[in-house]
Write a protein that holds these residues in place. Structure first.
Motif, short mmCIF file in Angstrom:
data_model
loop_
_atom_site.label_atom_id
_atom_site.label_comp_id
_atom_site.label_asym_id
_atom_site.label_seq_id
_atom_site.Cartn_x
_atom_site.Cartn_y
_atom_site.Cartn_z
N GLY A 270 17.32 -4.99 14.60
CA GLY A 270 16.83 -5.86 15.80
C GLY A 270 15.41 -6.01 15.72
N GLY A 271 14.66 -5.54 14.94
CA GLY A 271 13.13 -5.99 14.61
C GLY A 271 12.85 -5.19 13.39
N SER A 272 11.18 -5.41 13.08
CA SER A 272 10.61 -5.20 11.84
C SER A 272 9.95 -3.58 12.17
N ALA A 273 10.09 -3.04 10.71
CA ALA A 273 9.72 -1.56 10.90
C ALA A 273 9.01 -1.27 9.31
N THR A 274 8.19 -0.14 9.41
CA THR A 274 7.73 0.12 8.33
C THR A 274 7.88 1.70 8.15
N SER B 75 0.94 -1.34 -0.03
CA SER B 75 -0.15 0.14 0.09
C SER B 75 0.68 1.22 0.11
N GLY B 76 1.87 1.10 -0.75
CA GLY B 76 2.88 2.62 -0.94
C GLY B 76 3.84 2.49 0.15
N MET B 77 3.88 1.68 0.98
CA MET B 77 4.84 1.76 2.03
C MET B 77 5.90 0.90 2.24
N ALA B 78 7.08 0.96 2.37
CA ALA B 78 8.31 0.21 2.45
C ALA B 78 8.40 -0.68 3.72
N GLN B 79 8.43 -1.97 3.80
CA GLN B 79 8.39 -2.64 4.90
C GLN B 79 9.27 -3.84 5.04
#
Length: 802
Positions: free
Chosen positions: A212-216, A77-81
Motif C-alpha cells: 500500500g505504500g513506501s517503506a525503508t 546508505s545501507g538501507m533497503a528501500q
C-alpha cells in the motif's frame, strides 16, 4: 413564434422563451484542473526534456543475497528501500529458518503503508499475496499491529491497536520463530504470541514486505548475525543509463540540491544518457536550439554533452564544457541539432580522464518553462479558469518555501504521485502559465504550510494579480471524525488570518470534504468559516451523463443548507474537480450535462473545472484516466472532453432563459442568450443510443437570420488516438432556418441562433466595473471574467478583443 422541426425519431418539443431571463450565467465555469499526476507537469507541460533531472531516483540494483518481487528495491546508505503505491517483497534467499530470532527496523514512508516481516516463506512470486508465509507488520494509517497468514491468499489473524511511531520514524520488530510458534516484539516489548495449529507453516525463508505504500528497512539480523544490504552493479540514478565501463556512484554525501548527486569516474568517453519520461525518447527537431544548464564539480576539467539517436549510432549535436573545479558551479551551453529524431537521447560524457559530480540537469527549448505545443492546445480550448491542486498538495513536503527563487536551485520534494517530484514547475510557474493562456488561476496550499512562507510566495506572484486561493485539498476525505474537521478549521483560519489582512481582495476556497450525511459536522465547518470563506469546494463523480444529472439535487441540497444555516451568507459552491476514470465521449457528454446543471444553479456554482487537464499517452498511475489533452514527446492531440469544453466556452452567453421539453428522456438542455437578445445558444445533450428530433417552440426572439450547429458525437467509449487524433471531434454545419435540427445519438450539440440584425456577441456592460454581477438572496457581488478574442458589442459600440 417560431417553429423549427426535424424528423428522424419520435419528435420532442423544446420550448424556449428568450424574453424570460432566469439568471446570469457565470463566465468562469469553463475550467480545467491541472495537477502533477500521471506526469501532467513534470514530463509534460514543464518544458524540461530530462526526466530525473536531480538524480533523486534510487539506483535500480540487485541486492546481494536477496531476490525482489513485484517492484524494484534499492539500497541507500545501507538501507533497503521500496518506493511504491502498490506492494513489494524482498526475500533473503541465503538460508531457511525453522528456529531462531529475526530482527529489523522499519520506517513507513507513506501513510498507506503496511510494512514489516514475512517469515516461514515458501513459493514466492510476483503478486500481492503470491507466497506462503506469516506476515508480521505495522499499519501506518490505523496505527495497528497486523498478523496474518498467506497461502497464495490473505488470511487475517489479528489487527491490534499499538502505541508506535506510525510515519517517518523507526520501529524495531523482532520475531522468535519456533516452527509455527511466533513470539513477536515491537520496540523490545512483547506484543503477541501465536501458534498456528491449522496447516502450520513450520519453516522457510524470511523476507521484508510493504503493502500500500513506501517503506525503508535497516539493521536486519538473524540471531546475532547482521545481514547487510549491499547493492550489486553500477550505482546510477534510476532514470539514467551508463556509457562505458567507468565507476559510478549514486552519491548521498554531497548533493547540490535534494539528497543525491551522481558521480562519474573513468577515462574519456565514460558517461550517462537520459531518454526523458518513461524512456520514451527526447524529441529533437532539426535546427531548434536546445539550451543546457547543469551543476558540476570534480577533477575532470571538462565534459561534453550531446544529442544522439536512441542507440547512440547517430549524433546530431555536441559541445564541450570546461572549467569544472572542486566546488559546485552552474554551466550553461546550447545544442543545435542537424537532424530530427522523435526518440533521441541526451548524453553527458567525460572529455578527459577523471571524475565529475553532476546535479540538476536542464534541457529545454526557448519556450521554457512551458512546452509550446501544449500551451497552444490550452489556448485553443478557450478556458476561463484553471485550478492547480489535487492530492499532490497533501504531500508533507509540498511547501511554498521551496517554490521560489531560481528553478534549478529549488529543493525537490517527496511527492504523492511521484516520489521524486521537481519544484522547477511550482505555483509561481502555474500562475504565470494561467495568465499566459488567458485564464483565472486558482491554486491549493498544503494546510500545514507556514504562513510566512506562503506570504513570501504571494509577494513573488503579485504581478499576476491572483484572485482565488484554496486552502487544502479534499481534506478529511479519509475520516469523518469531528476532530479531523476541527484540525482543518484550525489550519484554515491560521492561514486565512495571515493572508487576508495583506491581500483583502483574495477569494478563499475551503477544501473540507463535503459530507451531506454528516450535517452537524458540515454546519460546524460552515459556522466556523462563514464570512471568511467565499466557496466550499465540492468534487462530484461525473463519469457518465446520468451521474452528472444526479449532481443537480446534491448542489440544490448544499445551497439550501447554506441558506438554512445563515440566510445572509455569501458562501457558494465551487466544483474544482469533476472526477471520473475516463476521457471518452461519455465523459464529454457528462461534462456538458454538468455545465447545464451549473447554469441552472442560478449562480450558486460560479467555478467549475473538470480533472484532468492533460495526460501523457498510455501513462496512468492511479486509474484516473481522464486527461483532456493527450501527448507524447513530439505529438499533441485532444480527447472528446476537451472538445466539449471548447464548444461550451466558445459559445458562452451571459443570460439563462426559460426552456422546457415535453419529453426529457435521455435529454439535457439549457438555453442562453446575449444582452441584446439577438443571439440565442442552445446546449443540448442527447445521451441515448438513438438520434432525436426536436421541435423548437421559440418565443421572445426576432426573425432568425442563421443557425449554426456544432455537434460532438460517437460511441460512449470513443476516444482519440495518435493514429486517429480527431476521430471524435465537433462537426460544424449550417442549418437553414425552418429546416431540420438533428441530435445525433450520443451527442452534445450547440445550436447558435442569430436574429436579423445581430452583429457579434454582446459583452456585459462596462459598468459597474470589470465584473459580472451575482445575486444571492438579494445581495450583489462582483467578480472578474475572461473574454476570448473576437468582435463584441459593449455599450452600443463595437469592441475588438485580442
Amino acid at each position: 413564434m417560431i417553429f423549427i422541426v426535424c424528423s428522424t425519431a419520435a419528435a420532442q418539443t423544446l420550448t424556449v422563451d428568450a424574453s424570460k431571463v432566469l439568471c446570469r450565467v457565470e463566465p468562469l465555469i469553463y475550467g480545467a484542473g491541472a495537477e502533477d499526476v500521471n506526469h501532467e507537469i513534470y514530463g509534460g507541460l514543464y518544458d524540461q526534456k530530462i526526466f530525473g533531472e536531480g538524480f533523486e531516483e534510487p539506483a535500480p540494483i540487485k541486492i546481494k543475497g536477496f531476490r525482489a518481487y513485484d517492484e524494484q528495491w534499492t539500497v541507500t546508505s545501507g538501507m533497503a528501500q521500496l518506493q511504491t503505491s502498490s506492494h513489494g517483497k524482498l526475500i533473503y534467499t541465503a538460508q531457511q529458518i525453522s528456529n531462531g530470532d529475526v530482527e529489523v527496523e522499519v520506517r513507513m514512508d507513506d501513510i498507506n503503508a503496511i510494512a514489516g516481516f514475512i517469515v516461514n516463506v515458501s513459493s514466492p512470486g510476483n503478486g500481492a499475496d503470491a507466497f506462503n508465509g506469516y506476515e508480521v507488520a505495522l499499519n501506518a494509517r490505523k496505527g495497528s499491529f497486523v498478523l496474518g497468514k498467506h497461502q497464495q491468499n490473505w488470511q487475517p489473524i489479528s489487527d491490534t491497536q499499538m502505541d508506535f511511531n506510525p510515519l517517518g520514524e523507526w520501529n524495531k520488530l523482532r520475531v522468535t520463530i519456533n516452527g509455527a510458534k511466533l513470539t513477536i516484539y515491537l520496540n523490545d516489548e512483547l506484543i503477541k504470541e501465536y501458534t498456528d495449529t491449522n496447516n502450520p507453516l513450520k519453516s522457510g525463508y524470511i523476507g521484508l514486505r510493504s503493502y500500500g505504500g513506501s517503506a525503508t528497512f535497516r539493521n536486519l539480523r538473524i540471531d546475532d548475525t547482521p545481514i547487510a544490504f549491499e547493492g550489486e552493479g553500477p550505482s546510477i540514478s534510476g532514470m539514467w543509463t551508463a556509457i562505458g565501463e567507468g565507476e559510478f556512484k549514486h552519491d548521498d554525501s554531497q548533493p547540490f540540491t535534494g539528497k543525491f548527486s551522481q558521480m562519474i569516474a573513468g577515462p574519456s568517453g565514460t558517461g550517462l544518457f537520459n531518454k526523458g519520461l518513461n524512456r520514451w525518447g527526447i524529441g529533437i527537431q532539426k535546427d531548434e536550439r536546445l539550451r543546457v544548464s547543469l551543476y558540476m564539480k570534480g577533477n575532470a576539467g571538462k565534459v561534453q554533452v550531446a544529442l544522439q539517436s536512441a542507440d547512440g549510432e547517430k549524433e546530431y549535436a555536441r559541445t564541450e564544457i570546461e572549467g569544472i573545479g572542486t566546488e559546485w558551479k552552474r554551466f550553461d551551453t546550447e545544442l543545435f541539432p542537424n537532424d530530427t529524431d522523435p526518440t533521441g537521447r541526451f548524453t553527458l560524457e567525460l572529455a578527459e580522464e577523471g571524475n565529475v559530480w553532476v546535479d540538476q540537469v536542464l534541457l529545454c527549448t526557448d519556450s521554457y518553462p512551458f512546452r509550446s505545443d501544449l500551451t497552444e492546445a490550452f489556448r485553443q480550448e478557450h478556458l476561463t479558469f484553471l485550478r492547480y491542486g489535487g492530492t499532490m498538495v497533501n504531500a508533507r513536503e509540498y511547501m511554498t518555501r521551496n517554490m521560489i527563487g531560481s528553478r534549478l536551485e529549488r529543493q525537490p520534494y517527496y511527492g504523492h504521485w511521484y516520489r521524486y517530484a521537481t519544484n522547477g514547475f511550482a505555483i509561481p510557474e502555474f500562475v504565470e502559465f494561467a495568465r499566459l493562456i488567458g485564464t483565472e488561476p486558482c491554486f491549493a496550499l498544503n494546510i500545514e504550510d507556514n504562513p510566512e512562507d506562503v506570504l513570501a510566495m504571494l509577494r513573488e506572484i503579485e504581478p499576476f494579480q491572483l484572485r482565488y486561493i484554496e486552502i487544502g485539498n479534499e481534506e478529511n476525505i479519509g475520516s469523518s471524525a469531528r476532530s479531523s474537521y476541527e484540525h482543518y478549521v484550525e489550519r484554515y483560519l491560521t492561514l486565512y488570518n495571515a493572508i487576508h489582512p495583506v491581500y483583502p481582495d483574495l477569494k478563499f476556497v475551503n477544501a473540507a470534504w463535503w459530507r451531506p450525511g454528516e450535517v452537524a459536522t458540515m454546519k460546524y465547518v460552515f459556522d466556523s468559516l462563514d464570512g471568511k470563506c467565499d466557496f466550499w469546494d465540492y468534487h462530484p463523480w461525473t463519469e457518465t451523463p446520468q451521474q452528472a444529472k444526479e449532481i443537480e439535487a446534491e448542489i440544490e441540497q448544499m445551497k439550501n443548507l447554506f441558506l438554512q444555516w445563515n440566510p445572509q451568507t455569501t458562501m457558494r459552491c465551487a466544483i474544482l474537480e469533476e472526477n471520473g476514470n475516463t476521457h471518452d465521449v461519455a465523459r464529454a457528454l457528462a461534462h456538458a450535462v454538468m455545465l447545464n446543471v451549473v447554469r441552472r444553479a442560478g449562480g450558486f456554482v460560479p467555478l467549475d473545472s473538470p480533472a484532468n487537464a492533460l495526460q501523457p499517452y498510455k501513462q496512468n498511475d492511479n486509474g484516473w484516466d481522464q486527461g483532456q489533452i493527450f501527448f507524447y514527446p513530439t505529438k499533441v492531440w485532444m480527447q472528446p472532453p476537451y472538445y466539449a469544453q471548447q464548444m461550451a466556452a466558445t459559445n458562452h452567453q451571459p443570460l439563462l432563459v426559460e426552456s422546457s421539453c415535453n419529453n426529457n428522456s435521455n435529454l439535457d438542455y439549457t438555453a442562453t442568450r446575449n444582452e441584446a437578445g439577438d443571439t440565442l445558444v442552445l446546449h443540448v445533450v442527447n445521451y441515448s443510443s438513438s438520434a432525436k428530433s426536436l421541435t423548437l417552440n421559440l418565443s421572445g426572439f426576432g426573425d432568425i437570420r442563421s443557425i449554426q450547429s456544432y455537434s460532438l458525437s460517437g460511441t460512449s467509449e470513443g476516444e482519440n488516438t495518435p493514429g486517429r487524433p480527431t476521430h471524435f471531434a465537433p462537426v460544424e454545419s449550417s442549418v437553414t432556418p425552418g429546416k431540420k435540427l438533428l441530435l445525433r445519438s450520443y451527442s452534445y450539440t450547440v445550436f447558435v441562433i442569430a436574429a436579423e440584425g445581430a452583429s457579434g456577441v454582446l459583452l456585459p456592460p462596462s459598468s459597474p466595473g470589470s465584473g459580472e454581477i451575482y445575486d444571492l438572496n438579494g445581495r450583489q457581488m462582483v467578480f472578474h471574467y475572461h473574454i476570448p478574442s473576437g468582435i463584441y458589442i459593449q455599450d452600443g459600440r463595437k469592441v475588438s478583443i485580442k
